[in-house]
Write a protein that holds these residues in place. Structure first.
Motif, PDB file in Angstrom:
ATOM      1  N   SER A  35      37.533  24.217  38.036  1.00 13.74           N
ATOM      2  CA  SER A  35      36.401  23.833  37.176  1.00 13.74           C
ATOM      3  C   SER A  35      35.181  24.700  37.444  1.00 13.74           C
ATOM      4  N   ASP A  36      34.984  25.031  38.698  1.00 15.05           N
ATOM      5  CA  ASP A  36      33.865  25.884  39.088  1.00 15.05           C
ATOM      6  C   ASP A  36      34.034  27.280  38.482  1.00 15.05           C
TER       7      ASP A  36
ATOM      8  N   ILE B  45      35.569  25.874  27.647  1.00 14.58           N
ATOM      9  CA  ILE B  45      35.351  25.053  28.846  1.00 14.58           C
ATOM     10  C   ILE B  45      35.556  23.573  28.525  1.00 14.58           C
ATOM     11  N   GLU B  49      38.677  21.369  30.152  1.00 15.66           N
ATOM     12  CA  GLU B  49      38.418  20.211  31.025  1.00 15.66           C
ATOM     13  C   GLU B  49      38.999  18.934  30.413  1.00 15.66           C
ATOM     14  N   ASN B  53      41.924  16.654  32.045  1.00 14.92           N
ATOM     15  CA  ASN B  53      41.721  15.231  32.299  1.00 14.92           C
ATOM     16  C   ASN B  53      42.914  14.420  31.818  1.00 14.92           C
ATOM     17  N   PHE B 106      42.068  21.397  41.239  1.00 13.56           N
ATOM     18  CA  PHE B 106      41.494  20.513  40.205  1.00 13.56           C
ATOM     19  C   PHE B 106      40.821  19.329  40.911  1.00 13.56           C
ATOM     20  N   GLY B 111      34.630  17.837  35.768  1.00 20.54           N
ATOM     21  CA  GLY B 111      35.187  17.884  34.419  1.00 20.54           C
ATOM     22  C   GLY B 111      34.282  17.317  33.337  1.00 20.54           C
ATOM     23  N   ASN B 114      30.903  19.036  33.110  1.00 16.62           N
ATOM     24  CA  ASN B 114      30.962  20.350  32.441  1.00 16.62           C
ATOM     25  C   ASN B 114      31.138  20.211  30.934  1.00 16.62           C
TER      26      ASN B 114
END
Lengths: 121, 143
Positions: A35-36, B45, B49, B53, B106, B111, B114
């Motif tokens: 994620s980073d 992004i 994410e 999820n 992860f 998540g 972002n």
């Protein structure tokens, strides 16, 4: 700076993406949290990581990284290379630790016109 | 663009082997639609994410992409455990990820945060033991 130049100067192994070595590297990012890396790396970056499973390829593809460097002798899973070849992401390898590689990449890039040190995209 | 574009992608829970497949496909579609670079980045992004999820926490889910002249709309609906405390889940760094998920890099608790950061409009609703619904809108000309 051309990816080929970094590969040669840092003596990196090319695990796949031999045909992409003429692409430009404009900076780098170091990280093992996906994620980073997703949020903070930039298009054209070279990504230095210890993660070697196939999920790194989706991240590199989505962020359009120039290449991934697997540090500290990490060996990729077979499906990582398969996916990387399909997505056109060069995967490079070195036995040296990420800190050392990042320092050397930074030193080489910092003299380069296309270098962007920040995380802006 | 003269007409809107819509497509739904189904995502299977716990299938990390295919993680990112829907996101990569969505990005290719948007690239073909000549979406602006920064909007493309934010959408990639947010979708990635969302996809992760579903894979990490839900049994299954759907991501629906809808593009019109002004906005990119992403609807994410999953069947799964849902979220008990949404405010807590939105906090950066808060995560309920298992050790297995964390080992892959992860589950850093970034998540939802972002996704929200990349969205011009972000709505989340969830029913425990039923599922979670995200509504994401990203403006095509928005900076």
């Amino acid at each position: 700076m051309k990816l080929r130049h970094l590969v040669e100067r840092l003596d990196l192994g090319v695990l796949c993406g031999e045909d992409k070595l003429e692409s430009e590297v404009n900076g780098g990012y170091v990280g093992d949290l996906l994620s980073d890396v997703m949020a903070n790396s930039s298009k054209g970056n070279i990504w230095i990581t210890r993660q070697s499973h196939q999920n790194i390829i989706a991240v590199a593809s989505l962020r359009e990284h120039a290449a991934i460097i697997l540090a500290l002798g990490k060996k990729p899973d077979d499906d990582t290379i398969e996916k990387a070849t399909r997505e056109g992401i060069p995967v490079l390898a070195t036995d040296r630790p990420g800190f050392e590689i990042a320092g050397q990449v930074y030193a080489l890039l910092s003299n380069d016109r296309s270098f962007r040190a920040g995380t802006e995209s | 663009m003269n007409r809107a574009y819509e497509k739904t992608f189904s995502v299977e829970g716990d299938n990390f082997d295919n993680a990112g497949t829907a996101s990569i496909e969505i990005k290719k579609i948007l690239k073909d639609l000549r979406i602006d670079e920064d909007v493309l980045r934010k959408t990639a992004i947010a979708v990635y994410e969302s996809e992760l999820n579903i894979i990490s926490y839900a049994r299954s889910g759907n991501i629906t992409l809808y593009v019109d002249d002004d906005t990119i709309n992403i609807d994410v609906e999953d069947e799964g455990p849902g979220i008990e405390d949404i405010d807590l889940a939105m906090q950066p760094g808060y995560s309920t990820a298992t050790e297995h998920i964390r080992q892959m890099g992860f589950g850093a608790g970034m998540g939802l945060y972002n996704i929200k950061s990349c969205s011009d409009l972000f709505e989340i609703s969830s029913t425990p033991n039923v599922g979670t619904h995200l509504k994401i809108i990203i403006k095509r000309n928005g900076r």
